[in-house]
Motif scaffolding. Structure first.
Motif, short mmCIF file in Angstrom:
data_model
loop_
_atom_site.label_atom_id
_atom_site.label_comp_id
_atom_site.label_asym_id
_atom_site.label_seq_id
_atom_site.Cartn_x
_atom_site.Cartn_y
_atom_site.Cartn_z
N GLY A 8 0.97 -1.33 -0.34
CA GLY A 8 -0.15 0.21 0.18
C GLY A 8 1.05 1.36 0.31
O GLY A 8 1.99 1.41 0.27
N THR A 9 0.56 1.82 -0.97
CA THR A 9 1.37 3.49 -0.61
C THR A 9 0.12 4.68 -0.05
O THR A 9 0.49 5.78 0.39
CB THR A 9 1.94 3.73 -2.36
N THR A 10 -0.85 4.52 0.11
CA THR A 10 -2.11 5.79 0.02
C THR A 10 -3.31 4.70 0.84
O THR A 10 -2.89 3.46 0.78
CB THR A 10 -2.05 6.47 -0.23
N ARG A 11 -3.93 5.49 1.45
CA ARG A 11 -5.35 4.41 1.18
C ARG A 11 -6.36 3.27 0.78
O ARG A 11 -6.61 2.58 0.32
CB ARG A 11 -6.38 5.13 2.54
N ARG A 12 -5.67 4.60 -0.67
CA ARG A 12 -6.34 3.81 -1.62
C ARG A 12 -5.77 3.27 -2.71
O ARG A 12 -6.25 3.24 -3.96
CB ARG A 12 -6.97 5.24 -2.80
N THR A 13 -4.71 3.48 -3.02
CA THR A 13 -3.42 3.40 -4.03
C THR A 13 -2.32 1.83 -3.46
O THR A 13 -2.29 1.97 -2.18
CB THR A 13 -2.61 4.97 -4.65
N ALA A 14 -1.93 1.48 -3.75
CA ALA A 14 -0.78 0.42 -4.39
C ALA A 14 0.13 0.59 -5.06
O ALA A 14 -0.22 0.89 -6.37
CB ALA A 14 -1.54 -1.21 -3.65
N HIS A 15 0.97 0.34 -4.87
CA HIS A 15 2.35 -0.71 -5.83
C HIS A 15 2.51 -1.50 -5.77
O HIS A 15 2.86 -2.24 -4.84
CB HIS A 15 4.31 0.78 -5.28
N CYS A 16 2.38 -2.20 -7.70
CA CYS A 16 2.23 -3.76 -7.64
C CYS A 16 3.76 -3.54 -8.15
O CYS A 16 4.18 -3.33 -9.37
CB CYS A 16 1.48 -4.29 -8.05
N VAL A 17 3.93 -4.90 -7.94
CA VAL A 17 5.80 -5.72 -8.96
C VAL A 17 5.42 -6.59 -9.44
O VAL A 17 4.99 -7.58 -8.81
CB VAL A 17 7.17 -5.56 -8.73
N TYR A 18 5.06 -6.44 -11.12
CA TYR A 18 5.27 -8.03 -11.43
C TYR A 18 6.09 -8.16 -12.36
O TYR A 18 6.45 -7.89 -13.19
CB TYR A 18 3.51 -7.79 -12.16
N SER A 19 7.39 -9.61 -12.56
CA SER A 19 7.62 -10.04 -13.73
C SER A 19 7.09 -10.62 -14.06
O SER A 19 6.61 -11.68 -13.95
CB SER A 19 9.09 -10.34 -12.42
N LEU A 20 7.89 -10.76 -15.95
CA LEU A 20 7.61 -11.18 -16.53
C LEU A 20 8.60 -12.35 -17.13
O LEU A 20 9.19 -11.22 -18.32
CB LEU A 20 6.81 -10.59 -17.68
N LYS A 21 8.29 -12.69 -17.40
CA LYS A 21 9.62 -13.70 -18.34
C LYS A 21 9.60 -14.56 -19.52
O LYS A 21 7.96 -15.13 -19.84
CB LYS A 21 10.27 -15.49 -17.34
N VAL A 22 10.44 -13.57 -20.36
CA VAL A 22 9.68 -13.94 -21.98
C VAL A 22 11.34 -13.87 -22.20
O VAL A 22 12.14 -13.50 -22.05
CB VAL A 22 8.65 -12.78 -22.73
N THR A 23 11.21 -14.71 -23.57
CA THR A 23 12.51 -14.41 -24.95
C THR A 23 12.85 -12.72 -25.05
O THR A 23 11.85 -12.21 -25.39
CB THR A 23 12.38 -14.96 -25.75
#
Length: 61
Positions: A8-23
């Protein structure tokens, strides 16, 4: 289903990290610019809803 790691970054927002494995070739084919994520949500009673644009992110090479 795929998941991101979020904090969570504020009451209404979040920071998310997603890693995609591709060539390298697959990455080159991904269109740069603004992308959107879609989210299915399931309640404790089993009811579900689908939101087509729950987050926005930018993709660059």
């Amino acid at each position: 289903m795929e998941y991101a790691t979020c904090r969570g970054t504020t009451r209404r927002t979040a920071h998310c990290v997603y890693s995609l494995k591709v060539t390298t070739e697959e990455a080159a084919e991904l269109e740069q610019g603004t992308w959107y994520t879609s989210t299915p949500a399931t309640a404790n009673d089993g009811g579900t809803v689908f939101q087509p644009r729950t987050a926005t992110f930018g993709l660059s090479h």
